[in-house]
Design an enzyme around this catalytic site. Structure first.
Site, PDB file in Angstrom:
ATOM      1  N   ASN A 192      72.346 -42.768  -3.751  1.00 45.41           N
ATOM      2  CA  ASN A 192      71.167 -43.595  -4.036  1.00 45.41           C
ATOM      3  C   ASN A 192      71.411 -44.333  -5.350  1.00 45.41           C
ATOM      4  OD1 ASN A 192      68.646 -44.628  -4.646  1.00 45.41           O
ATOM      5  ND2 ASN A 192      67.725 -42.638  -5.116  1.00 45.41           N
ATOM      6  N   TRP A 193      71.679 -45.613  -5.238  1.00 46.42           N
ATOM      7  CA  TRP A 193      71.999 -46.384  -6.449  1.00 46.42           C
ATOM      8  C   TRP A 193      70.754 -46.703  -7.288  1.00 46.42           C
ATOM      9  CZ3 TRP A 193      76.203 -50.687  -5.236  1.00 46.42           C
ATOM     10  CH2 TRP A 193      77.402 -50.058  -4.897  1.00 46.42           C
ATOM     11  N   LYS A 194      69.590 -46.472  -6.747  1.00 44.26           N
ATOM     12  CA  LYS A 194      68.332 -46.844  -7.431  1.00 44.26           C
ATOM     13  C   LYS A 194      68.397 -48.332  -7.822  1.00 44.26           C
ATOM     14  CE  LYS A 194      68.126 -42.109  -8.996  1.00 44.26           C
ATOM     15  NZ  LYS A 194      67.396 -41.119  -9.757  1.00 44.26           N
ATOM     16  N   HIS A 247      60.817 -40.555  -1.936  1.00 39.97           N
ATOM     17  CA  HIS A 247      61.581 -40.183  -3.133  1.00 39.97           C
ATOM     18  C   HIS A 247      60.599 -39.917  -4.280  1.00 39.97           C
ATOM     19  CE1 HIS A 247      64.267 -40.418  -6.574  1.00 39.97           C
ATOM     20  NE2 HIS A 247      65.259 -40.181  -5.732  1.00 39.97           N
ATOM     21  N   GLU A 302      60.599 -40.682  -7.290  1.00 41.75           N
ATOM     22  CA  GLU A 302      60.296 -41.841  -8.144  1.00 41.75           C
ATOM     23  C   GLU A 302      59.267 -42.750  -7.474  1.00 41.75           C
ATOM     24  OE1 GLU A 302      64.318 -43.133  -8.917  1.00 41.75           O
ATOM     25  OE2 GLU A 302      64.687 -41.261  -9.995  1.00 41.75           O
ATOM     26  N   GLU A 318      64.891 -32.172  -3.523  1.00 43.22           N
ATOM     27  CA  GLU A 318      65.245 -32.664  -4.851  1.00 43.22           C
ATOM     28  C   GLU A 318      64.221 -32.142  -5.852  1.00 43.22           C
ATOM     29  OE1 GLU A 318      67.680 -36.469  -4.607  1.00 43.22           O
ATOM     30  OE2 GLU A 318      65.616 -37.092  -4.412  1.00 43.22           O
ATOM     31  N   GLY A 350      68.178 -36.909 -12.485  1.00 44.73           N
ATOM     32  CA  GLY A 350      68.523 -37.770 -13.603  1.00 44.73           C
ATOM     33  C   GLY A 350      68.475 -37.083 -14.948  1.00 44.73           C
ATOM     34  N   SER A 398      71.155 -34.271 -10.019  1.00 39.06           N
ATOM     35  CA  SER A 398      72.322 -34.161 -10.910  1.00 39.06           C
ATOM     36  C   SER A 398      73.533 -33.551 -10.198  1.00 39.06           C
ATOM     37  CB  SER A 398      71.957 -33.383 -12.172  1.00 39.06           C
ATOM     38  OG  SER A 398      70.917 -34.055 -12.870  1.00 39.06           O
ATOM     39  N   GLY A 400      72.324 -39.423  -7.087  1.00 40.58           N
ATOM     40  CA  GLY A 400      71.852 -40.595  -7.809  1.00 40.58           C
ATOM     41  C   GLY A 400      72.912 -41.104  -8.767  1.00 40.58           C
ATOM     42  N   GLY A 401      72.775 -40.728 -10.039  1.00 41.11           N
ATOM     43  CA  GLY A 401      73.658 -41.253 -11.093  1.00 41.11           C
ATOM     44  C   GLY A 401      75.138 -41.196 -10.752  1.00 41.11           C
TER      45      GLY A 401
HETATM   46  C1  PEP Z   1      68.122 -39.068  -6.848  1.00 40.31           C
HETATM   47  O1  PEP Z   1      67.655 -40.043  -7.414  1.00 40.31           O
HETATM   48  O2  PEP Z   1      67.850 -38.883  -5.652  1.00 40.31           O
HETATM   49  C2  PEP Z   1      68.978 -38.168  -7.603  1.00 40.31           C
HETATM   50  C3  PEP Z   1      69.293 -37.009  -7.070  1.00 40.31           C
HETATM   51  O3  PEP Z   1      69.392 -38.576  -8.839  1.00 40.31           O
HETATM   52  P1  PEP Z   1      70.458 -37.851  -9.822  1.00 40.31           P
HETATM   53  O4  PEP Z   1      71.645 -37.464  -8.977  1.00 40.31           O
HETATM   54  O5  PEP Z   1      70.800 -38.890 -10.837  1.00 40.31           O
HETATM   55  O6  PEP Z   1      69.786 -36.659 -10.385  1.00 40.31           O
END
Ligand code: PEP
Length: 249
Positions: free
Chosen positions: A9-11, A94, A96, A166, A172, A211, A232-233
């Site tokens: 997920n590039w956000k 999600h 966010e 999650e 993040g 993460s 994500g990141g």
């Molecule tokens: C996400 O946004 O779904 C996520 C898991 O982010 P991160 O890996 O950066 O924690």
């Protein structure tokens, strides 16, 4: 057997150059055969990604959708549009979107229905906040979010979902749930699925997100109820994401 799925997920990150770099890095056939991989760039890059990922193992994903069929919804994108650009997976609920854009379980239900109607695989995201975990409410919150979307769905349609657990406090932040912590909640989700439909419980893929990195992927996926990751990141760096995929096979 459930085929592992790694979804990036590039956000609100990325560029045309990054799309090309991912297409180039994943060209060829060096990933484990029994592995599904998806990249979810922001909407404007879907068409470029559809071309750049052709002939690679990368499937295309989107990060959100509006469940309405069309009309006066400025700034929104619907399921038909995503399908037209070859999108296979779409995130729903999600944290966010829930926290910053007020999306609810009811919105997630409508989004899942719209996604399924256009042949997309919804990846339903669920998870507790730190306050909810500290209050001992993790199980209740997570199973409540799962039930809110799966219970109203026709039994045949439930099989077409993926669920991503999650923990919000791990997204993040660099804080990963330990494999045992993740397994405890994901085992609860699998057990809940069992109460609805034993076959569904065996086939539905559960992803961990929060993460996730190349160096913790193998330990997380070694847990019996973790079938992949929502990243994500770490999905933004092509080498790191490639290494996560290698570890998942
Ligand atoms: C996400 O946004 O779904 C996520 C898991 O982010 P991160 O890996 O950066 O924690």
């Amino acid at each position: 057997m459930r085929t592992p799925l790694i979804a990036g997920n590039w956000k609100m990150n990325g560029s045309a150059e990054r799309i090309r770099a991912f297409g180039d890095a994943f060209a060829g056939d060096r990933l484990p055969a029994a592995l599904d991989v998806a990249v979810m760039p922001p909407f404007p890059y879907l068409q470029a990604a559809q071309h750049a990922f052709a002939g690679t193992p990368l499937a295309l994903g989107a990060q959100a959708l509006n469940p309405e069929p069309a009309g006066a919804h400025t700034g929104e994108v619907n399921a038909a549009m995503l399908a037209e650009f070859g999108v296979a997976y779409v995130l729903v609920g999600h944290s966010e979107r829930r926290q910053h854009y007020g999306e609810t379980d009811a919105d997630a239900c409508r989004q899942v229905e719209a996604a399924l109607a256009f042949g997309l695989t919804p990846v339903l995201c669920v998870g507790e906040t730190l306050a909810q975990r500290e209050a001992g409410a993790t199980r209740e919150v997570v199973l409540g979010q799962v039930a809110a979307v799966l219970d109203p769905l026709e039994a045949a349609l439930r099989k077409r979902l993926v669920v991503a657990y999650e923990p919000v406090w791990a997204i993040g932040t660099g804080l990963t749930a330990t494999p045992e912590e993740a397994q405890a909640t994901m085992g609860d989700i699998r057990a809940w699925l069992e109460t609805r439909d034993a076959e569904l419980a065996q086939s539905l893929r559960l992803l961990y997100g929060g993460s996730m990195k190349a160096d913790n992927t193998a330990a997380l996926l070694a847990q019996p109820d973790i079938d992949g990751g929502l990243v994500g990141g770490a999905s933004l760096q092509v080498d790191e994401f490639y290494a996560i995929c290698q570890s998942a096979g």
